[in-house]
Write a protein that holds these residues in place. Structure first.
Motif, PDB file in Angstrom:
ATOM      1  N   PRO A   1      26.395  22.304  53.410  1.00  0.00           N
ATOM      2  CA  PRO A   1      26.439  23.202  52.256  1.00  0.00           C
ATOM      3  C   PRO A   1      27.614  24.179  52.358  1.00  0.00           C
ATOM      4  CG  PRO A   1      24.635  23.794  53.747  1.00  0.00           C
ATOM      5  CD  PRO A   1      25.215  22.516  54.250  1.00  0.00           C
ATOM      6  N   PRO A   2      28.203  24.624  51.250  1.00  0.00           N
ATOM      7  CA  PRO A   2      27.804  24.274  49.874  1.00  0.00           C
ATOM      8  C   PRO A   2      28.501  23.007  49.369  1.00  0.00           C
ATOM      9  CG  PRO A   2      29.523  25.950  49.809  1.00  0.00           C
ATOM     10  CD  PRO A   2      29.270  25.653  51.269  1.00  0.00           C
TER      11      PRO A   2
ATOM     12  N   GLU B   1      24.617  12.515  36.258  1.00  0.00           N
ATOM     13  CA  GLU B   1      23.807  12.977  37.390  1.00  0.00           C
ATOM     14  C   GLU B   1      24.592  14.079  38.076  1.00  0.00           C
ATOM     15  OE1 GLU B   1      20.946  11.697  38.841  1.00  0.00           O
ATOM     16  OE2 GLU B   1      21.070  12.386  40.909  1.00  0.00           O
ATOM     17  N   GLY B   2      23.937  15.154  38.439  1.00  0.00           N
ATOM     18  CA  GLY B   2      24.654  16.202  39.155  1.00  0.00           C
ATOM     19  C   GLY B   2      23.737  16.935  40.100  1.00  0.00           C
ATOM     20  N   TRP B   3      24.298  17.433  41.184  1.00  0.00           N
ATOM     21  CA  TRP B   3      23.487  18.254  42.091  1.00  0.00           C
ATOM     22  C   TRP B   3      24.338  19.296  42.793  1.00  0.00           C
ATOM     23  CZ3 TRP B   3      24.776  17.428  47.290  1.00  0.00           C
ATOM     24  CH2 TRP B   3      25.325  16.180  47.634  1.00  0.00           C
ATOM     25  N   VAL B   4      23.657  20.354  43.168  1.00  0.00           N
ATOM     26  CA  VAL B   4      24.298  21.464  43.866  1.00  0.00           C
ATOM     27  C   VAL B   4      23.500  21.729  45.136  1.00  0.00           C
ATOM     28  CG1 VAL B   4      25.018  23.891  43.743  1.00  0.00           C
ATOM     29  CG2 VAL B   4      24.922  22.500  41.648  1.00  0.00           C
ATOM     30  N   MET B   5      24.224  21.844  46.258  1.00  0.00           N
ATOM     31  CA  MET B   5      23.556  22.152  47.522  1.00  0.00           C
ATOM     32  C   MET B   5      24.064  23.493  48.035  1.00  0.00           C
ATOM     33  SD  MET B   5      24.200  20.322  51.160  1.00  0.00           S
ATOM     34  CE  MET B   5      23.227  18.847  50.985  1.00  0.00           C
TER      35      MET B   5
ATOM     36  N   GLU C   1      26.837  31.719  42.902  1.00  0.00           N
ATOM     37  CA  GLU C   1      28.117  32.086  43.515  1.00  0.00           C
ATOM     38  C   GLU C   1      28.373  31.195  44.709  1.00  0.00           C
ATOM     39  OE1 GLU C   1      28.418  36.254  44.261  1.00  0.00           O
ATOM     40  OE2 GLU C   1      27.616  36.727  42.269  1.00  0.00           O
ATOM     41  N   VAL C   2      28.693  29.951  44.405  1.00  0.00           N
ATOM     42  CA  VAL C   2      28.926  28.952  45.432  1.00  0.00           C
ATOM     43  C   VAL C   2      30.276  28.334  45.137  1.00  0.00           C
ATOM     44  CG1 VAL C   2      28.155  26.746  46.360  1.00  0.00           C
ATOM     45  CG2 VAL C   2      26.471  28.465  45.682  1.00  0.00           C
ATOM     46  N   GLY C   3      31.203  28.449  46.074  1.00  0.00           N
ATOM     47  CA  GLY C   3      32.547  27.936  45.841  1.00  0.00           C
ATOM     48  C   GLY C   3      32.700  26.508  46.328  1.00  0.00           C
ATOM     49  N   THR C   4      33.031  25.594  45.437  1.00  0.00           N
ATOM     50  CA  THR C   4      33.289  24.206  45.829  1.00  0.00           C
ATOM     51  C   THR C   4      34.514  23.706  45.054  1.00  0.00           C
ATOM     52  OG1 THR C   4      31.780  23.405  44.129  1.00  0.00           O
ATOM     53  CG2 THR C   4      30.873  23.630  46.346  1.00  0.00           C
ATOM     54  N   ILE C   5      35.104  22.647  45.571  1.00  0.00           N
ATOM     55  CA  ILE C   5      36.294  22.062  44.931  1.00  0.00           C
ATOM     56  C   ILE C   5      35.879  20.795  44.207  1.00  0.00           C
ATOM     57  CG2 ILE C   5      38.622  21.170  45.320  1.00  0.00           C
ATOM     58  CD1 ILE C   5      38.322  24.042  46.261  1.00  0.00           C
TER      59      ILE C   5
ATOM     60  N   GLU D   1      13.951  16.716  53.574  1.00  0.00           N
ATOM     61  CA  GLU D   1      13.820  16.721  55.043  1.00  0.00           C
ATOM     62  C   GLU D   1      14.096  15.365  55.669  1.00  0.00           C
ATOM     63  OE1 GLU D   1      10.693  20.348  55.759  1.00  0.00           O
ATOM     64  OE2 GLU D   1      10.794  18.753  57.264  1.00  0.00           O
ATOM     65  N   PRO D   2      13.502  14.276  55.154  1.00  0.00           N
ATOM     66  CA  PRO D   2      13.813  12.973  55.756  1.00  0.00           C
ATOM     67  C   PRO D   2      15.281  12.596  55.635  1.00  0.00           C
ATOM     68  CG  PRO D   2      11.868  12.814  54.349  1.00  0.00           C
ATOM     69  CD  PRO D   2      12.466  14.167  54.118  1.00  0.00           C
ATOM     70  N   LEU D   3      15.961  13.082  54.590  1.00  0.00           N
ATOM     71  CA  LEU D   3      17.384  12.769  54.429  1.00  0.00           C
ATOM     72  C   LEU D   3      18.240  13.627  55.357  1.00  0.00           C
ATOM     73  CD1 LEU D   3      17.702  12.363  50.534  1.00  0.00           C
ATOM     74  CD2 LEU D   3      17.135  10.647  52.245  1.00  0.00           C
ATOM     75  N   GLY D   4      17.604  14.585  56.041  1.00  0.00           N
ATOM     76  CA  GLY D   4      18.327  15.422  56.985  1.00  0.00           C
ATOM     77  C   GLY D   4      18.998  16.631  56.344  1.00  0.00           C
ATOM     78  N   VAL D   5      18.540  17.012  55.161  1.00  0.00           N
ATOM     79  CA  VAL D   5      19.149  18.153  54.456  1.00  0.00           C
ATOM     80  C   VAL D   5      18.310  19.397  54.707  1.00  0.00           C
ATOM     81  CG1 VAL D   5      19.784  19.084  52.200  1.00  0.00           C
ATOM     82  CG2 VAL D   5      20.100  16.646  52.681  1.00  0.00           C
ATOM     83  N   GLU D   6      18.949  20.463  55.185  1.00  0.00           N
ATOM     84  CA  GLU D   6      18.198  21.681  55.473  1.00  0.00           C
ATOM     85  C   GLU D   6      18.379  22.747  54.404  1.00  0.00           C
ATOM     86  OE1 GLU D   6      19.328  22.643  59.453  1.00  0.00           O
ATOM     87  OE2 GLU D   6      18.145  20.989  60.282  1.00  0.00           O
ATOM     88  N   ALA D   7      19.413  22.599  53.577  1.00  0.00           N
ATOM     89  CA  ALA D   7      19.664  23.583  52.514  1.00  0.00           C
ATOM     90  C   ALA D   7      18.858  23.209  51.266  1.00  0.00           C
ATOM     91  CB  ALA D   7      21.148  23.609  52.194  1.00  0.00           C
ATOM     92  N   ASP D   8      18.948  24.061  50.236  1.00  0.00           N
ATOM     93  CA  ASP D   8      18.306  23.744  48.956  1.00  0.00           C
ATOM     94  C   ASP D   8      19.243  22.860  48.129  1.00  0.00           C
ATOM     95  OD1 ASP D   8      16.155  25.304  49.575  1.00  0.00           O
ATOM     96  OD2 ASP D   8      16.893  27.090  48.528  1.00  0.00           O
ATOM     97  N   VAL D   9      18.657  21.991  47.335  1.00  0.00           N
ATOM     98  CA  VAL D   9      19.450  21.153  46.428  1.00  0.00           C
ATOM     99  C   VAL D   9      18.783  21.152  45.059  1.00  0.00           C
ATOM    100  CG1 VAL D   9      20.405  18.869  45.951  1.00  0.00           C
ATOM    101  CG2 VAL D   9      20.151  19.639  48.328  1.00  0.00           C
ATOM    102  N   MET D  10      19.553  21.525  44.045  1.00  0.00           N
ATOM    103  CA  MET D  10      19.033  21.402  42.673  1.00  0.00           C
ATOM    104  C   MET D  10      19.798  20.300  41.979  1.00  0.00           C
ATOM    105  SD  MET D  10      20.673  24.825  41.086  1.00  0.00           S
ATOM    106  CE  MET D  10      22.248  24.761  40.241  1.00  0.00           C
ATOM    107  N   ALA D  11      19.143  19.626  41.050  1.00  0.00           N
ATOM    108  CA  ALA D  11      19.745  18.419  40.480  1.00  0.00           C
ATOM    109  C   ALA D  11      19.321  18.249  39.034  1.00  0.00           C
ATOM    110  CB  ALA D  11      19.304  17.202  41.277  1.00  0.00           C
ATOM    111  N   TRP D  12      20.092  17.442  38.307  1.00  0.00           N
ATOM    112  CA  TRP D  12      19.655  17.107  36.960  1.00  0.00           C
ATOM    113  C   TRP D  12      20.221  15.777  36.529  1.00  0.00           C
ATOM    114  CZ3 TRP D  12      24.291  19.315  37.617  1.00  0.00           C
ATOM    115  CH2 TRP D  12      25.294  19.072  36.693  1.00  0.00           C
TER     116      TRP D  12
END
Lengths: 513, 297
Positions: free
Chosen positions: B151-152, B179-183, A309-313, B249-260
């Motif tokens: 984020p997000p 390639e895709g990712w969600v933060m 449930e994450v809203g993005t454009i 962490e080195p990239l400066g990202v504090e949230a979670d990121v999933m990718a594929w």
């Protein structure tokens, strides 16, 4: 390597928690003296009570090769030698504690400083000869290219191992071997100690007994194998958020034990676990790896998927939209849209188009070159796309005409002013191959394309080596020269075995903005 | 005739309306481009923003920022297309280089370990054709690309990557990687699974299976398998995971990121059933095959 570590973990999964084999105290010592600077580290273990049938011996060799390929970085970082202990002779000397001690020596040898009979061979050879005359030696010769002296291991009889290349035949392991000496040399002590632990665990699993070996580095002394159990503190919350489920502490402890780990809960509100990790688990670098193990034990496929449930454009980049719109327009003009490789050869990109990188013409640029190309057909990045389309014409002369082809794609050239030193751009290229193809046909389509994007097109005469003199023009869009349009030179057409006239154009996609 | 009204009295001869008409070759968007458009449509619909960036990039962005050890087998000269000219990138952000190097050497956090591998900035600066478009992800996550990464976020690209692999019916030196990712603040394996289930269902691929695997820059990591809608065969359709803290962490990202990531060609083969990628992509393509290819929508 991770695969091996994990499969070992599964092997020990029948027993819960961390398992560490007992080891007997050391009788053997590895003395380290004057080793090559490039390969300073050594470790080892003695294995007793081995019972190897053909299958077990095969699987031991396979494990060794897997470790060489992965953690050992093709033997550069770590290499394993396994020997029949019964064939090793180390003089028994009474140690300070009164116990008998035997030793082998890890040292350096001049390339032609000694001889031995390598595995799969029956002639005495020097290490240098092994590298040029023995198949295994040839395979690994590159590893020693920079060495002044070669790594060598001696017992009282003489040279018996030439790491990381090959063992001597004298100590070859067979199904009759009952006791083994495992030695590893390498560039990093941690790495070879972990590789050693994995080999020991595998032999322990087959019922053998592991015995310590003392490694004497001058004034430092190590007792090996290193079966040290590491501990990591893992927050309960991290396990829950990673898996997306709620877990009771008892459950986490149970799952960790099933994963071959031991977990001890600590604290109340900020619940954490002190998790013990066995020595063969080289893949555990961070608490997240423990959380992953717990997830595996839980069964990831037991988890119920949910859409976050994450809203993005959503949206496309401007270049991507422009490219799609230009492609649609080209197709509307009757072109078949093509897709060619960004890698090509200097012959196809320049010479066969009668172009030179030094020319002052569209497509002429210093190309980015590839260090070790797959083949001579893919040595550079294309500087323009028209040659790709002409190659497609060349390869499709048996197909029906007209062949009106277009491509919008990548082109690049060396440019010191850019961040990477390579200027990359999107280019629009088109050819019309038919019995009556003319400059006018090409210009008409180019003009229509420009009209669709409401940009101003002028076509002042120009010279271009790929086109017929007097039938080529510069593509000037909104006052800027961005490409070329014309009838292809007969020499280019004939060189590509095409038997109909070809007209075409190429210009920078960005000009349509 | 129409203007004069003669048509009122004219006799129209019958045509053989069942006879074949002359063959007409229409203009046509390339079948892989059609597939890419379709994928982009789906991802934009799911809230993903498109990324763009260089094909030739420093190994730093292609590998080091992804916590790939410099002596990893995939980074040797056999597998990558290193550039001879130009050879190195001039400038890398000093602070970012320092953080990435520290993660490689020491790991991140009080409980982290690093790799026992050499790390050399000169190697990080060497240029290569990107082996995956995850280099774009590294550029976006680190802020080098100039995008907003609070984020997000959801980002994607469908762009070319390069592999020094043997050429055959299913492998070319160049392929399109999706390639895709969600933060987001908290992302779990369940979110990752839910996202893929949704994405693949858009292409008629249901019953996705997740097989845990190992990947240096994601943990957990999963290979994705999908059932072919016609043959029923289980086929690998992608790789996925949650980025490791040593990468983020080195990239400066504090949230979670999933990718594929997955190959567009594989998805197209799965959806359309065509068999030899060489007919489609490159100068050896067969115009007849492309002319006959069914439209993807």
């Amino acid at each position: 390597m991770e695969g091996i570590a994990r499969s070992l973990r599964y092997h020990y999964g029948d027993d819960r928690g961390v398992y560490v084999p007992d080891t007997n105290s050391a009788e053997w010592t590895i003395d380290v003296q004057d080793v090559p600077d490039e390969r300073p580290c050594v470790t080892g273990a003695v294995i007793r009570g081995v019972d190897l049938d053909e299958d077990a011996l095969d699987s031991l060799i396979q494990l060794q090769e897997k470790l060489h390929a992965t953690m050992g970085r093709k033997r550069a970082k770590g290499a394993i030698g396994i020997h029949d202990l019964a064939m090793l002779k180390g003089e028994s000397v009474s140690g300070a504690d009164g116990n008998a001690r035997r030793s082998i020596t890890y040292t350096g040898v001049e390339p032609d400083g000694d001889t031995f009979v390598p595995l799969d061979d029956d002639a005495e050879r020097t290490p240098a000869e092994v590298l040029t005359e023995h198949p295994t030696g040839e395979q690994y010769a590159d590893l020693l290219a920079e060495y002044d002296t070669f790594p060598a291991i001696y017992d009282d009889i003489g040279l018996f191992s030439f790491p990381p290349v090959i063992n001597g035949r004298r100590t070859e392991v067979s199904t009759d071997s009952r006791e083994l000496f495992v030695e590893l040399t390498g560039t990093d002590q941690w790495t070879i100690d972990r590789m050693c632990a994995i080999v020991c665990y595998a032999l322990d699993a087959r019922g053998a007994t592991v015995e310590d070996v003392t490694v004497e580095y001058g004034d430092t002394e190590l007792v090996r194998p290193d079966f040290e159990v590491r501990t990591k503190r893992v927050p309960h919350e991290r396990v829950e958020t990673l898996l997306g489920i709620d877990l009771e502490p008892d459950e986490v402890v149970d799952l960790a034990e099933r994963a071959g780990l031991d977990a001890e809960p600590e604290g109340g509100d900020d619940l954490t676990y002190d998790v013990e990790i066995p020595p063969y688990r080289v893949d555990v670098l961070h608490p997240v790896d423990v959380a992953d193990d717990i997830g595996r034990a839980y069964g990831f496929n037991e988890l119920v998927p949910r859409y976050p449930e994450v809203g993005t454009i959503g949206g496309r980049t401007e270049t991507s939209r422009l490219e799609a719109a230009a492609r649609e327009t080209l197709v509307g003009l009757g072109f078949e849209d093509l897709l060619n490789f960004n890698m090509t050869s200097e012959a196809d990109n320049f010479e066969r188009m009668r172009l030179s990188p030094e020319d002052d013409a569209v497509g002429a640029a210093a190309p980015a070159t590839i260090e070790e190309p797959y083949s001579e057909d893919f040595t550079i990045l294309r500087t323009w796309a028209l040659p790709s389309l002409v190659s497609v014409l060349e390869n499709n002369t048996h197909r029906s005409y007209p062949q009106d082809l277009a491509e919008i794609g990548f082109a690049a050239g060396v440019d010191d002013a850019t961040e990477t030193g390579v200027a990359e751009r999107r280019t629009v290229a088109a050819v019309l191959a038919r019995h009556d193809a003319s400059y006018e046909d090409a210009k008409a389509r180019l003009a229509a394309l420009c009209e669709e994007f409401h940009v101003d097109l002028e076509t002042p005469a120009t010279d271009h080596p790929s086109f017929i003199d007097g039938r080529a023009a510069s593509v000037v869009v909104d006052g800027e020269a961005v490409g070329v349009v014309g009838e292809l030179h007969p020499a280019v057409i004939v060189d590509h075995d095409v038997e109909v006239p070809v007209a075409g154009f190429e210009f920078e996609l960005g000009a349509l903005r | 005739m129409l203007a004069s009204g003669e048509w009122r009295d004219a006799e129209f001869a019958d045509y053989n309306v069942e006879a074949d008409a002359a063959e007409y070759t229409p203009g046509k968007t390339h079948v892989l481009r059609q597939a890419a458009e379709r994928v982009k449509d789906v991802l934009v619909g799911m809230g993903f923003q498109e990324m763009e960036g260089p094909h030739v990039d420093a190994d730093f962005y292609i590998n080091d920022c992804l916590f790939m050890p410099q002596d990893h087998p995939a980074r040797n000269h056999w597998d990558r297309f290193a550039l001879e000219q130009p050879e190195k990138i001039d400038d890398l952000p000093d602070d970012l280089v320092e953080r990435v190097e520290r993660a490689h050497r020491e790991g991140v956090g009080s409980e982290g370990d690093g790799y026992h591998s050499p790390w050399d900035e000169e190697f990080a600066r060497s240029l290569a054709l990107r082996g995956h478009t995850t280099s774009l992800t590294a550029r976006y996550l680190s802020g080098v690309a100039g995008a907003d990464v609070e984020p997000p976020q959801r980002y994607f690209s469908v762009e070319k990557a390069y592999r020094n692999d043997t050429l055959d019916a299913t492998h070319l030196l160049e392929f399109f990687q999706i390639e895709g990712w969600v933060m987001a603040e908290d992302l779990s394996v369940r979110d990752l699974m839910g996202t893929f289930r949704e994405f693949y269902s858009q292409f008629g691929i249901t019953d996705i299976e997740f097989k845990p695997t190992y990947n240096p820059y994601t943990e957990p990591s999963f290979e994705l398998f999908g059932r072919h809608p016609e043959t029923g065969e289980l086929i690998e359709i992608g790789n996925s995971g949650i980025f490791r803290p040593e990468m983020l962490e080195p990239l400066g990202v504090e949230a979670d990121v999933m990718a594929w990531g997955l190959a567009l060609e594989r998805l197209l083969m799965l959806v359309t059933g065509f068999e030899d990628i060489r007919d489609v992509h490159g100068t050896l393509c067969d115009l007849e095959f492309l002319r006959d290819a069914e439209v993807v929508y």
